[in-house]
Design a protein around this motif. Structure first.
Motif, PDB file in Angstrom:
ATOM      1  N   GLN A 182      72.337  67.326  48.856  1.00 34.26           N
ATOM      2  CA  GLN A 182      73.306  67.382  48.025  1.00 34.26           C
ATOM      3  C   GLN A 182      74.024  68.753  48.188  1.00 34.26           C
ATOM      4  O   GLN A 182      75.097  69.184  47.901  1.00 34.26           O
ATOM      5  N   CYS A 242      68.182  63.776  56.504  1.00 34.54           N
ATOM      6  CA  CYS A 242      69.287  63.352  55.528  1.00 34.54           C
ATOM      7  C   CYS A 242      70.032  64.502  54.748  1.00 34.54           C
ATOM      8  O   CYS A 242      69.387  65.129  54.153  1.00 34.54           O
ATOM      9  N   THR A 290      66.979  56.793  53.295  1.00 34.70           N
ATOM     10  CA  THR A 290      67.305  58.260  52.822  1.00 34.70           C
ATOM     11  C   THR A 290      66.578  58.564  51.793  1.00 34.70           C
ATOM     12  O   THR A 290      66.299  58.055  50.840  1.00 34.70           O
ATOM     13  N   TYR A 294      72.030  60.476  51.223  1.00 27.55           N
ATOM     14  CA  TYR A 294      72.941  60.436  52.418  1.00 27.55           C
ATOM     15  C   TYR A 294      72.425  60.196  53.682  1.00 27.55           C
ATOM     16  O   TYR A 294      71.019  60.272  53.769  1.00 27.55           O
ATOM     17  N   TYR A 295      72.930  59.878  54.429  1.00 24.50           N
ATOM     18  CA  TYR A 295      72.811  59.786  56.089  1.00 24.50           C
ATOM     19  C   TYR A 295      73.436  60.633  56.822  1.00 24.50           C
ATOM     20  O   TYR A 295      74.785  60.911  56.517  1.00 24.50           O
ATOM     21  N   ILE A 302      78.804  63.019  57.349  1.00 26.65           N
ATOM     22  CA  ILE A 302      78.178  62.416  56.237  1.00 26.65           C
ATOM     23  C   ILE A 302      78.333  61.005  56.147  1.00 26.65           C
ATOM     24  O   ILE A 302      79.419  60.689  55.679  1.00 26.65           O
ATOM     25  N   TYR A 303      77.498  59.949  56.320  1.00 21.63           N
ATOM     26  CA  TYR A 303      77.359  58.622  55.473  1.00 21.63           C
ATOM     27  C   TYR A 303      76.991  58.615  53.850  1.00 21.63           C
ATOM     28  O   TYR A 303      76.064  59.260  53.655  1.00 21.63           O
ATOM     29  N   TYR A 304      77.999  58.312  53.199  1.00 21.18           N
ATOM     30  CA  TYR A 304      77.675  58.503  51.586  1.00 21.18           C
ATOM     31  C   TYR A 304      77.779  56.881  51.127  1.00 21.18           C
ATOM     32  O   TYR A 304      78.397  56.012  51.923  1.00 21.18           O
ATOM     33  N   ASN A 305      77.721  56.863  49.781  1.00 21.60           N
ATOM     34  CA  ASN A 305      77.687  55.648  49.185  1.00 21.60           C
ATOM     35  C   ASN A 305      79.120  55.197  49.237  1.00 21.60           C
ATOM     36  O   ASN A 305      79.817  56.062  48.585  1.00 21.60           O
ATOM     37  N   VAL A 315      76.578  68.738  50.914  1.00 22.41           N
ATOM     38  CA  VAL A 315      77.709  67.813  50.107  1.00 22.41           C
ATOM     39  C   VAL A 315      78.470  68.816  49.286  1.00 22.41           C
ATOM     40  O   VAL A 315      79.779  68.967  49.382  1.00 22.41           O
ATOM     41  N   TYR A 332      83.338  61.797  46.152  1.00 25.21           N
ATOM     42  CA  TYR A 332      83.366  61.609  47.573  1.00 25.21           C
ATOM     43  C   TYR A 332      84.876  61.625  48.091  1.00 25.21           C
ATOM     44  O   TYR A 332      85.418  61.198  49.278  1.00 25.21           O
ATOM     45  N   THR A 344      73.963  53.300  49.227  1.00 25.39           N
ATOM     46  CA  THR A 344      72.988  54.038  49.088  1.00 25.39           C
ATOM     47  C   THR A 344      72.433  54.300  47.664  1.00 25.39           C
ATOM     48  O   THR A 344      71.235  54.852  47.231  1.00 25.39           O
TER      49      THR A 344
END
Length: 584
Positions: A322, A319, A408, A412-413, A373-376, A325, A362, A392
Motif C-alpha cells: 500500500q 506483492c 497476494t 495487490y499483484y 500493479i494489478y489491483y482489485n 500504491v 484506483y 483481490t
C-alpha cells in the motif's frame, strides 16, 4: 600450504572461468599457458569473452527487498523472506537469503580476468588488428569499472586490484580503498575506454553478434551512476563536489542523447508506452528500443510473480505494498496522500485538492500505476480478446491470503513485466534492464538541483540545456504526467523527485540501493502496509489498511552487505585488520 593452495586456486580461476559463450571459452584442462592464450585469435577472444562471465542479472523479486513489496513467500518458514523480514540473517548465512548470494568473489574473479586481458592484449601475437586490440581493451576497462561499481554499491570500501597477480603475491599488503579512490578508478577506466575511437569493437550500441557487450553508452551510464552514488549521504567522503557530479552526469546524458538514445514511446493496442517498454525485447539493435543502455533478461512473471488464476504459477511473489500504491500521484500530478496521522500509516492524510476518493482509490492515477500493479477491479486481457476482472477482495478469485504463497499478501499483484498471454506453455513476459536512459535524466536532476536549484538552465554541452525540473519532465511526458512546476524549494523538489524516481523504477533493483545511499532505511524499511478489501452483502466494498510486523532489515547494518566470513577471517590473518562491515 593452505595459503599456497588458496592462491593457486585464485590463479586458476583467472585462467579458466566459465563464460557465457562456450564457442569462445578456453579449455579448462590446464594444457595451455597464459602466454599461449594471446598467441591465438580464438583464445584471445575467448579470454575476453570469459571476462563477461560474472555480470549481474536483474532480479524479478528485487521489490521484495524494499518497501515496494512484501513477498508472498514470507509465510514459508525458513524462506529468504522469512529470514530477511524477521531478523534471521547474519554474516554467515547472508548469501543464502539475498538475491545475488555473495558476489564479492564473483566480481573479483571478473576483475582479475580483466586485469590479465588489459596487461596482455597490447603485446598479443595472435592475428588481431590494432583496431581490434584497442576496442577489446576498451571493453575490458569498462567491464572492470562495472564490477567495481557493483562492489562498492554493495560493500562500500573494497580493495582496488588493478594488476594481474601471481601465486606468490603477498595479500598482507592489501587494504580497503576509500570510496573516493574507488570511484576515481571507475571514472578513469571509463574515460580511458572513451578516449579511444568509436568502432565496431567498442560502439555506441550493441550489434547483433555482440549481445551484452560493453559499449560507449554503458561507460557513460556507469560514470553517471558512480558519481551520483559517490556524492550521496552514505558514500560521500569529500572527494567529489556536487559541481563535479553535475558536470559528469550532464555530460553522460548529453552524450547518449546525441548518439541516438531516447525514451521508448511505442504503444500497442493494449499497453501505453511505459507498459509496453517492459514487454519489448531490447535485442533489436536500437530499431525501436532506443532507451535501453544495457541488459535485457526475460523473466517468467506468470510463474514467479503470478496470479493464482494462471495455470502453472508457483507463487504470487513480490506483492506491491500500500505504501507503493500511495506513492503514485493522481493523473493531475497531485499527491493523493500527504502523510499519515498515525505511526502505523493506517490513517492517511488525504489531499483534498487531488481528487482522490478513498472509496474508489484506483481511479485517475498516474498511468505507470496501471502498468505496474494489478489491483482489485483491474482488467487482465485473456488471449487478447476478453477481459478478466481481478478480484483481490476477501473470497475473490485472487483474494488476499495469510496462509498461501499463491495469493497476494498485500491486496495487490505485480503487473509490470507480465503479459496477458503468458502461461506454462508459452512465456511472453517482459525483460528487465540494468541501465536505461531515465536514470541518466534522474542522476543529472538529483545532482543539479543541489547546486543550482530546480529551475536553473544548465548547459550540458552538445547543444543541450536542461534544468533539474526539465530533466524530470522529459520522463514524465512519456506517460502524459503534468510537469513539475517551477518555483519549488530544494527541499520540496527533493521530496517530489525521490518519489518520482521511485515510481519510474518501481519493482526494479535501483530502489534497493537508493534508499541505502540516501540513508533512509529507518523511514522506508521499518514496516510496510497492505489493503484488505471486504465485499459487503450489497456488493459495495470497504477498504481496510493493515500493517505488517516490523522488518529487521531497516537496521543500519543493512546499508551494506557483510563480507563472507571466510574472507574476513583470511584478511584478518593476513593484514591484522577486521574487514567486516559495521554491525555484521
Amino acid at each position: 600450504m593452505n595459503k599456497f593452495i588458496f592462491f593457486s586456486l585464485l590463479l586458476v580461476s583467472e585462467l579458466f572461468v566459465t563464460s557465457c559463450n562456450d564457442d569462445l571459452d578456453l579449455k579448462s584442462d590446464g594444457s595451455i599457458t597464459m602466454a599461449e592464450v594471446f598467441t591465438d585469435r580464438n583464445r584471445t577472444r575467448g579470454y575476453l569473452n570469459g571476462c563477461y562471465g560474472f555480470l549481474p542479472s536483474p532480479y524479478l523479486e528485487a521489490g521484495s527487498f524494499t518497501d515496494d513489496a512484501e513477498d508472498s513467500d514470507d509465510i514459508t518458514p525458513g524462506s529468504r523472506y522469512d529470514y530477511w523480514y524477521n531478523g534471521g540473517v547474519n554474516a554467515t548465512n547472508f548469501a543464502s537469503y539475498i538475491l545475488d548470494g555473495s558476489p564479492w568473489g564473483n566480481y573479483y574473479q571478473g576483475i582479475r580476468r580483466c586485469n590479465v586481458f588489459i596487461a596482455n592484449i597490447d603485446e598479443a601475437t595472435a592475428y588481431v588488428t590494432d583496431a581490434e586490440k584497442i576496442g577489446w581493451k576498451a571493453q575490458a576497462y569498462v567491464l572492470r569499472a562495472f564490477y567495481y561499481l557493483e562492489l562498492f554499491k554493495r560493500y562500500g570500501q573494497v580493495p582496488l586490484v588493478l594488476e594481474s597477480r601471481s601465486a606468490d603475491y603477498d595479500y598482507a599488503q592489501d587494504k580497503k580503498a576509500s570510496i573516493g579512490e574507488i570511484v576515481t578508478q571507475i571514472l578513469s577506466d571509463c574515460d580511458t575506454a572513451l578516449a579511444t575511437a568509436e568502432s565496431e569493437d567498442f560502439p555506441w550500441r550493441m550489434m547483433s553478434n555482440q549481445w551484452n557487450m560493453m559499449t560507449r553508452a554503458v561507460a557513460y551510464a556507469i560514470k553517471s551512476q558512480a558519481i551520483t552514488f559517490a556524492v550521496s549521504p552514505l558514500f560521500d567522503d569529500g572527494t567529489f563536489t556536487i559541481e563535479q557530479a553535475v558536470q559528469i552526469t550532464g555530460d553522460a546524458l548529453s552524450q547518449c542523447l546525441n548518439h541516438g538514445y531516447t525514451l521508448f514511446t511505442t504503444t500497442d493496442d493494449y499497453h501505453n508506452a511505459y507498459a509496453y517498454y517492459f514487454l519489448y525485447n531490447p535485442n533489436d539493435l536500437g530499431a525501436t528500443d532506443k532507451e535501453t543502455i544495457y541488459g535485457g533478461t526475460q523473466v517468467s512473471a506468470w510463474s514467479d510473480a503470478g496470479l493464482p488464476t494462471t495455470e502453472g504459477m508457483t507463487k504470487a511473489g513480490p506483492c506491491p505494498t500500500q505504501d507503493l500504491v500511495d506513492a503514485y500521484e493522481m493523473a493531475n500530478g497531485l499527491a493523493p496522500i500527504l502523510g499519515y496521522d498515525d505511526v502505523d500509516h493506517l490513517k492517511p492524510i488525504i489531499n483534498p485538492n487531488s481528487g482522490y476518493d478513498e472509496n474508489n482509490p484506483y481511479e485517475g492515477r498516474d498511468p505507470r500505476f496501471y502498468a505496474t500493479i494489478y489491483y482489485n477491479g483491474a482488467l487482465r486481457k485473456l488471449d487478447g480478446s476478453s477481459d478478466q476482472k481481478i478480484e483481490t477482495f476477501e473470497g475473490g478469485t485472487e483474494g488476499i491470503s495469510t496462509t498461501s504463497k499463491m495469493y497476494t499478501r498485500t491486496g495487490y499483484y505485480m503487473h509490470k513485466y507480465a503479459h496477458f498471454n503468458s502461461n506454462r506453455y508459452s512465456n511472453s513476459d517482459g525483460y528487465m534492464r540494468i541501465f536505461r536512459l531515465p536514470e541518466l535524466y534522474y542522476n543529472f536532476a538529483e545532482t543539479a538541483y543541489q547546486v543550482y536549484g530546480p529551475d536553473k538552465q544548465i548547459d550540458l554541452g552538445n547543444g543541450i540545456s536542461l534544468s533539474a525540473c526539465d530533466a524530470i519532465n522529459v520522463v514524465r511526458a512519456r506517460v502524459g504526467m503534468p510537469r513539475f512546476e517551477s518555483g519549488m524549494s530544494a527541499d520540496e523538489f527533493q521530496k517530489k523527485y525521490r518519489n518520482e524516481r521511485r515510481i519510474e523504477y518501481a519493482m526494479e533493483i535501483l530502489r534497493y540501493f537508493d534508499v541505502r545511499r540516501w540513508k533512509i532505511l529507518s523511514e522506508t524499511e521499518r514496516f510496510v502496509t497492505g489493503m484488505r478489501i471486504v465485499r459487503k452483502e450489497d456488493g459495495s466494498l470497504s477498504y481496510q489498511r493493515f500493517r505488517f510486523n516490523d522488518r529487521a532489515s531497516y537496521e543500519d547494518r543493512y546499508l551494506f552487505y557483510p563480507l563472507d566470513v571466510t574472507e574476513v577471517d583470511k584478511m584478518e590473518r593476513l593484514t591484522g585488520d577486521d574487514w567486516q562491515n559495521l554491525g555484521w
